[in-house]
Write an enzyme that holds these catalytic residues in place. Structure first.
Site, PDB file in Angstrom:
ATOM      1  N   MET A   1       7.253  -2.573  22.528  1.00 32.50           N
ATOM      2  CA  MET A   1       6.798  -2.962  21.200  1.00 32.50           C
ATOM      3  C   MET A   1       5.491  -2.278  20.817  1.00 32.50           C
ATOM      4  O   MET A   1       5.311  -1.826  19.678  1.00 32.50           O
ATOM      5  CB  MET A   1       6.616  -4.479  21.122  1.00 32.50           C
ATOM      6  CG  MET A   1       6.202  -4.980  19.752  1.00 32.50           C
ATOM      7  SD  MET A   1       6.000  -6.771  19.677  1.00 32.50           S
ATOM      8  CE  MET A   1       7.727  -7.292  19.779  1.00 32.50           C
TER       9      MET A   1
ATOM     10  N   ARG B   1      28.487   5.397  -6.216  1.00 28.58           N
ATOM     11  CA  ARG B   1      27.487   4.379  -5.962  1.00 28.58           C
ATOM     12  C   ARG B   1      27.044   3.827  -7.314  1.00 28.58           C
ATOM     13  O   ARG B   1      27.536   2.805  -7.757  1.00 28.58           O
ATOM     14  CB  ARG B   1      26.315   4.977  -5.158  1.00 28.58           C
ATOM     15  CG  ARG B   1      25.404   3.978  -4.511  1.00 28.58           C
ATOM     16  CD  ARG B   1      24.366   4.643  -3.634  1.00 28.58           C
ATOM     17  NE  ARG B   1      23.521   5.581  -4.377  1.00 28.58           N
ATOM     18  CZ  ARG B   1      22.516   6.252  -3.845  1.00 28.58           C
ATOM     19  NH1 ARG B   1      22.245   6.124  -2.555  1.00 28.58           N
ATOM     20  NH2 ARG B   1      21.784   7.070  -4.564  1.00 28.58           N
TER      21      ARG B   1
ATOM     22  N   TYR C   1      10.516  -1.016  30.800  1.00 31.59           N
ATOM     23  CA  TYR C   1      11.597  -1.994  30.757  1.00 31.59           C
ATOM     24  C   TYR C   1      12.919  -1.374  31.217  1.00 31.59           C
ATOM     25  O   TYR C   1      13.259  -0.245  30.840  1.00 31.59           O
ATOM     26  CB  TYR C   1      11.783  -2.524  29.341  1.00 31.59           C
ATOM     27  CG  TYR C   1      10.722  -3.495  28.894  1.00 31.59           C
ATOM     28  CD1 TYR C   1      10.513  -4.697  29.563  1.00 31.59           C
ATOM     29  CD2 TYR C   1       9.943  -3.217  27.779  1.00 31.59           C
ATOM     30  CE1 TYR C   1       9.551  -5.596  29.147  1.00 31.59           C
ATOM     31  CE2 TYR C   1       8.971  -4.105  27.343  1.00 31.59           C
ATOM     32  CZ  TYR C   1       8.778  -5.298  28.038  1.00 31.59           C
ATOM     33  OH  TYR C   1       7.820  -6.182  27.608  1.00 31.59           O
TER      34      TYR C   1
ATOM     35  N   LYS D   1       9.267   6.716  -4.525  1.00 29.35           N
ATOM     36  CA  LYS D   1       9.796   5.377  -4.243  1.00 29.35           C
ATOM     37  C   LYS D   1       9.511   5.008  -2.786  1.00 29.35           C
ATOM     38  O   LYS D   1       9.147   5.872  -1.974  1.00 29.35           O
ATOM     39  CB  LYS D   1      11.291   5.326  -4.531  1.00 29.35           C
ATOM     40  CG  LYS D   1      12.145   6.235  -3.656  1.00 29.35           C
ATOM     41  CD  LYS D   1      13.610   6.118  -4.009  1.00 29.35           C
ATOM     42  CE  LYS D   1      14.448   7.043  -3.122  1.00 29.35           C
ATOM     43  NZ  LYS D   1      15.896   6.858  -3.337  1.00 29.35           N
TER      44      LYS D   1
END
Length: 378
Positions: free
Chosen positions: A322, A129, A274, A33
């Site tokens: 990023m 669940r 940063y 999955k």
């Protein structure tokens, strides 16, 4: 071309599947999955199809992708079907389905199918669940057993805390499962174990019926006497919080690597990246790596997080951007532009990186983005 990439080792995947099947003591569905936990579901299924007993996915969309790619092995829908109309596709593509709610039992009873289905009946043994409650399970099982739309049944449950080896919850859930199954008129094929249970809880593995039992033949017809459901361990990650002898036998399937794209010579007291989180304590060299949180590397990885620079230990120095991150090149005098850097793989395990970053190997592997995949060991 930007040098960031992920390499998928299919030989390691096959090794991990064989280990899961052996430790699981029966048959094993390879859980593919979420695009095989970020590794590529089609490529992984093709690599395993010759020896895997079947595959498991979350939903029908993932199953159809495998069928369209030519995968003919059994595929189980772990969340079952979301509406009765999906039974037509399940029937057409010969999928196996989990039943986890009474309405699904009734939907199967009303369905017009070309052939009977293989159904896995899920018990909520304490995770709360998905699954039928212990009070609902026996009636649903007997109803399904009597339906002409059903070819065979497997009883299953899912453990909530199998990755916590000091918790009693797994044994408690296994006891609930055993007690409920004892109320049936047969000894069913069973499936309890995810990766953590396969590796860490051998005592909860289902006991197969004796060969002389009438149920043994039915068990063989319906897929063996027990089924394991390895997921994370297939991809070589340790599901536990610390080292584990069984997990040490796994081989990482994914290697995420890039290269240095710049080297900075900085004086003592200079901020890096940063927010000036890291300040050089002495004159030092800082390397810039083409890898960032847009690629799936943890944005909040702390200073000191391990990396491998040209095959030797290194560490993060400064906040992840990023598209880039920065590493300490102390002890790496020969490192220069183009030097390879492994972010995770065989030298920095994904679970080790996850522990440093306060996340999980699941999130790391499934969160990989943007970078191209390369395949080896096909």
């Amino acid at each position: 071309m930007r040098p960031a990439r992920a390499l998928i080792d299919l030989q390691a995947l096959r090794h991990n599947y064989r280990l899961a099947r052996r430790l699981g003591g029966g048959r094993a569905l390879a859980v593919v999955k979420a695009d095989a936990y970020g590794h590529g579901a089609v490529a992984c299924a093709r690599a395993l199809e010759a020896e895997a007993d079947g595959f498991a996915v979350a939903a029908i969309e993932e199953a159809l992708e495998l069928r369209e790619a030519g995968i003919t092995a059994p595929i189980l829908l772990l969340e079952g079907f979301f509406e009765a109309a999906e039974l037509e596709l399940i029937d057409r593509h010969r999928l196996w389905t989990v039943v986890q709610a009474p309405w699904q039992v009734e939907a199967i009873a009303r369905a017009r199918l070309s052939a009977p289905l293989q159904v896995w009946v899920k018990l909520d043994s304490g995770m709360h669940r998905l699954g039928l409650s212990p009070a609902e399970f026996t009636g649903a099982w007997r109803r399904l057993r009597a339906l002409p739309q059903v070819a065979g049944l497997v009883a299953m449950t899912h453990f909530a805390r199998a990755d916590e080896l000091d918790s009693s919850r797994t044994a408690e859930q296994a006891a609930v499962f055993s007690d409920v199954l004892a109320g049936l008129d047969e000894r069913p094929v069973a499936s309890l174990c995810n990766s953590a249970a396969i590796l860490g809880w051998p005592a909860v593995l289902p006991t197969p019926p004796a060969d002389r039992d009438a149920d043994a033949e039915r068990s063989r017809e319906e897929g063996g006497t027990s089924w394991a459901r390895p997921g994370l361990m297939l991809y070589g990650a340790n599901p536990f919080a610390g080292p584990h002898a069984g997990a040490d036998l796994l081989r990482p399937v994914m290697t995420v690597e890039s290269k240095l794209i710049a080297v900075r010579e900085l004086a003592a007291g200079e901020p890096v990246g940063y927010g000036a989180r890291y300040v050089t304590p002495m004159p030092m060299r800082i390397g810039v790596v083409a890898m960032g949180y847009a690629d799936g590397y943890p944005q909040f990885a702390p200073d000191g997080t391990p990396v491998s620079i040209d095959g030797r230990p290194g560490r993060l120095a400064g906040r992840v951007s990023m598209d880039m991150l920065t590493v300490d090149l102390s002890g790496h005098p020969d490192a220069t532009v183009g030097t390879p850097v492994q972010l995770w793989g065989d030298r920095v395990r994904a679970d080790e990186l996850a522990r440093h970053c306060g996340t999980s190997a699941y999130e790391l592997l499934c969160g990989l983005k943007r970078m191209p995949r390369g395949i080896r060991g096909a």
